[in-house]
Design a protein around this motif. Structure first.
Motif, PDB file in Angstrom:
ATOM      1  N   LEU A 192     -15.377  45.294 -14.441  1.00 34.24           N
ATOM      2  CA  LEU A 192     -15.044  46.675 -14.792  1.00 34.24           C
ATOM      3  C   LEU A 192     -14.078  47.327 -13.809  1.00 34.24           C
ATOM      4  O   LEU A 192     -13.466  48.345 -14.130  1.00 34.24           O
ATOM      5  CB  LEU A 192     -16.326  47.511 -14.901  1.00 34.24           C
ATOM      6  N   TRP A 193     -13.918  46.744 -12.623  1.00 34.60           N
ATOM      7  CA  TRP A 193     -12.993  47.272 -11.627  1.00 34.60           C
ATOM      8  C   TRP A 193     -11.633  46.603 -11.844  1.00 34.60           C
ATOM      9  O   TRP A 193     -11.170  45.798 -11.060  1.00 34.60           O
ATOM     10  CB  TRP A 193     -13.553  47.017 -10.237  1.00 34.60           C
ATOM     11  N   VAL A 194     -10.988  46.952 -12.931  1.00 32.57           N
ATOM     12  CA  VAL A 194      -9.773  46.287 -13.395  1.00 32.57           C
ATOM     13  C   VAL A 194      -8.631  46.415 -12.389  1.00 32.57           C
ATOM     14  O   VAL A 194      -7.867  45.476 -12.197  1.00 32.57           O
ATOM     15  CB  VAL A 194      -9.344  46.833 -14.772  1.00 32.57           C
ATOM     16  N   SER A 195      -8.521  47.528 -11.732  1.00 31.28           N
ATOM     17  CA  SER A 195      -7.397  47.716 -10.801  1.00 31.28           C
ATOM     18  C   SER A 195      -7.410  46.700  -9.657  1.00 31.28           C
ATOM     19  O   SER A 195      -6.387  46.484  -9.018  1.00 31.28           O
ATOM     20  CB  SER A 195      -7.399  49.137 -10.246  1.00 31.28           C
ATOM     21  N   SER A 196      -8.547  46.066  -9.409  1.00 24.47           N
ATOM     22  CA  SER A 196      -8.613  45.076  -8.331  1.00 24.47           C
ATOM     23  C   SER A 196      -7.951  43.754  -8.710  1.00 24.47           C
ATOM     24  O   SER A 196      -7.567  42.972  -7.852  1.00 24.47           O
ATOM     25  CB  SER A 196     -10.065  44.819  -7.923  1.00 24.47           C
ATOM     26  N   TYR A 197      -7.798  43.490 -10.007  1.00 24.93           N
ATOM     27  CA  TYR A 197      -7.215  42.213 -10.424  1.00 24.93           C
ATOM     28  C   TYR A 197      -6.089  42.362 -11.453  1.00 24.93           C
ATOM     29  O   TYR A 197      -5.615  41.361 -11.993  1.00 24.93           O
ATOM     30  CB  TYR A 197      -8.295  41.267 -10.960  1.00 24.93           C
ATOM     31  N   ALA A 198      -5.625  43.548 -11.696  1.00 22.78           N
ATOM     32  CA  ALA A 198      -4.564  43.783 -12.678  1.00 22.78           C
ATOM     33  C   ALA A 198      -3.198  43.532 -12.046  1.00 22.78           C
ATOM     34  O   ALA A 198      -2.427  44.451 -11.772  1.00 22.78           O
ATOM     35  CB  ALA A 198      -4.658  45.196 -13.234  1.00 22.78           C
ATOM     36  N   ARG A 199      -2.911  42.263 -11.782  1.00 28.12           N
ATOM     37  CA  ARG A 199      -1.616  41.883 -11.216  1.00 28.12           C
ATOM     38  C   ARG A 199      -1.302  40.444 -11.610  1.00 28.12           C
ATOM     39  O   ARG A 199      -2.176  39.717 -12.081  1.00 28.12           O
ATOM     40  CB  ARG A 199      -1.612  42.068  -9.698  1.00 28.12           C
ATOM     41  N   ILE A 200      -0.084  40.048 -11.369  1.00 25.88           N
ATOM     42  CA  ILE A 200       0.351  38.704 -11.750  1.00 25.88           C
ATOM     43  C   ILE A 200       0.201  37.725 -10.595  1.00 25.88           C
ATOM     44  O   ILE A 200      -0.209  36.584 -10.785  1.00 25.88           O
ATOM     45  CB  ILE A 200       1.814  38.745 -12.246  1.00 25.88           C
ATOM     46  N   GLU A 201       0.550  38.148  -9.406  1.00 23.21           N
ATOM     47  CA  GLU A 201       0.509  37.265  -8.234  1.00 23.21           C
ATOM     48  C   GLU A 201      -0.853  37.351  -7.573  1.00 23.21           C
ATOM     49  O   GLU A 201      -1.452  38.425  -7.556  1.00 23.21           O
ATOM     50  CB  GLU A 201       1.594  37.653  -7.239  1.00 23.21           C
ATOM     51  N   PRO A 202      -1.395  36.332  -6.991  1.00 25.95           N
ATOM     52  CA  PRO A 202      -0.893  34.976  -6.886  1.00 25.95           C
ATOM     53  C   PRO A 202      -1.187  34.192  -8.162  1.00 25.95           C
ATOM     54  O   PRO A 202      -2.207  34.397  -8.801  1.00 25.95           O
ATOM     55  CB  PRO A 202      -1.662  34.390  -5.706  1.00 25.95           C
ATOM     56  N   THR A 203      -0.290  33.301  -8.496  1.00 28.44           N
ATOM     57  CA  THR A 203      -0.508  32.456  -9.654  1.00 28.44           C
ATOM     58  C   THR A 203      -1.212  31.174  -9.216  1.00 28.44           C
ATOM     59  O   THR A 203      -1.134  30.765  -8.066  1.00 28.44           O
ATOM     60  CB  THR A 203       0.821  32.093 -10.346  1.00 28.44           C
ATOM     61  N   PHE A 204      -1.937  30.586 -10.133  1.00 29.89           N
ATOM     62  CA  PHE A 204      -2.650  29.334  -9.877  1.00 29.89           C
ATOM     63  C   PHE A 204      -2.246  28.363 -10.977  1.00 29.89           C
ATOM     64  O   PHE A 204      -2.512  28.623 -12.155  1.00 29.89           O
ATOM     65  CB  PHE A 204      -4.168  29.570  -9.877  1.00 29.89           C
ATOM     66  N   ILE A 205      -1.576  27.305 -10.606  1.00 25.74           N
ATOM     67  CA  ILE A 205      -0.977  26.324 -11.519  1.00 25.74           C
ATOM     68  C   ILE A 205      -0.232  26.998 -12.678  1.00 25.74           C
ATOM     69  O   ILE A 205      -0.340  26.602 -13.837  1.00 25.74           O
ATOM     70  CB  ILE A 205      -1.991  25.261 -12.021  1.00 25.74           C
ATOM     71  N   GLY A 206       0.484  28.046 -12.339  1.00 22.54           N
ATOM     72  CA  GLY A 206       1.298  28.763 -13.311  1.00 22.54           C
ATOM     73  C   GLY A 206       0.570  29.832 -14.100  1.00 22.54           C
ATOM     74  O   GLY A 206       1.160  30.500 -14.942  1.00 22.54           O
ATOM     75  N   ILE A 207      -0.724  30.012 -13.853  1.00 20.79           N
ATOM     76  CA  ILE A 207      -1.513  31.009 -14.582  1.00 20.79           C
ATOM     77  C   ILE A 207      -1.561  32.285 -13.745  1.00 20.79           C
ATOM     78  O   ILE A 207      -1.939  32.248 -12.572  1.00 20.79           O
ATOM     79  CB  ILE A 207      -2.943  30.488 -14.840  1.00 20.79           C
ATOM     80  N   PRO A 208      -1.201  33.432 -14.326  1.00 16.11           N
ATOM     81  CA  PRO A 208      -1.246  34.692 -13.572  1.00 16.11           C
ATOM     82  C   PRO A 208      -2.659  35.015 -13.069  1.00 16.11           C
ATOM     83  O   PRO A 208      -3.660  34.645 -13.695  1.00 16.11           O
ATOM     84  CB  PRO A 208      -0.784  35.736 -14.581  1.00 16.11           C
ATOM     85  N   PHE A 209      -2.713  35.714 -11.949  1.00 17.00           N
ATOM     86  CA  PHE A 209      -3.977  36.076 -11.310  1.00 17.00           C
ATOM     87  C   PHE A 209      -4.930  36.750 -12.287  1.00 17.00           C
ATOM     88  O   PHE A 209      -6.131  36.470 -12.289  1.00 17.00           O
ATOM     89  CB  PHE A 209      -3.706  36.990 -10.112  1.00 17.00           C
ATOM     90  N   PHE A 210      -4.404  37.663 -13.108  1.00 17.24           N
ATOM     91  CA  PHE A 210      -5.232  38.407 -14.051  1.00 17.24           C
ATOM     92  C   PHE A 210      -6.110  37.484 -14.887  1.00 17.24           C
ATOM     93  O   PHE A 210      -7.292  37.765 -15.111  1.00 17.24           O
ATOM     94  CB  PHE A 210      -4.325  39.244 -14.963  1.00 17.24           C
ATOM     95  N   TYR A 211      -5.548  36.378 -15.344  1.00 16.07           N
ATOM     96  CA  TYR A 211      -6.285  35.465 -16.219  1.00 16.07           C
ATOM     97  C   TYR A 211      -7.204  34.522 -15.458  1.00 16.07           C
ATOM     98  O   TYR A 211      -8.353  34.332 -15.838  1.00 16.07           O
ATOM     99  CB  TYR A 211      -5.326  34.661 -17.094  1.00 16.07           C
ATOM    100  N   TRP A 212      -6.714  33.907 -14.374  1.00 16.12           N
ATOM    101  CA  TRP A 212      -7.584  32.950 -13.698  1.00 16.12           C
ATOM    102  C   TRP A 212      -8.716  33.635 -12.946  1.00 16.12           C
ATOM    103  O   TRP A 212      -9.782  33.068 -12.774  1.00 16.12           O
ATOM    104  CB  TRP A 212      -6.820  31.947 -12.833  1.00 16.12           C
TER     105      TRP A 212
END
Length: 89
Positions: A31-51
């Motif tokens: 629920l604390w979306v602002s803590s992970y609502a970003r692209i970097e760092p990517t992991f094997i090409g997957i944006p931070f938001f998703y992984w």
């Protein structure tokens, strides 16, 4: 002597606080979306938001398993105390 049945109120024990923390942590993290609502760092090409969200699927599973095992242990301990009280009476 009173005819009212005995009422055992729930007791807040440290193990129950740990159980609650294990179950609440994933909700707070997601629920604390602002803590992970970003692209970097990517992991094997997957944006931070998703992984980050996928990582919490695994973490949530582990925390739920821990909470369940702690709950089972607490219930067994409560049953043992009740059995001892029943024998002692």
């Amino acid at each position: 002597m009173s005819d009212a049945p005995e009422v055992n109120r729930p007791v807040v024990k440290p193990v129950r606080v740990v159980i609650a923390a294990c179950l609440v942590a994933p909700f707070v993290a997601m629920l604390w979306v602002s803590s992970y609502a970003r692209i970097e760092p990517t992991f094997i090409g997957i944006p931070f938001f998703y992984w980050y969200q996928m990582l919490w699927v695994v973490i949530s599973t582990l925390l739920t398993m821990i909470a369940y095992k702690l709950w089972q242990r607490d219930q067994r301990a409560r049953e043992a105390v009740r059995a001892e009280e029943g024998v002692a009476r």
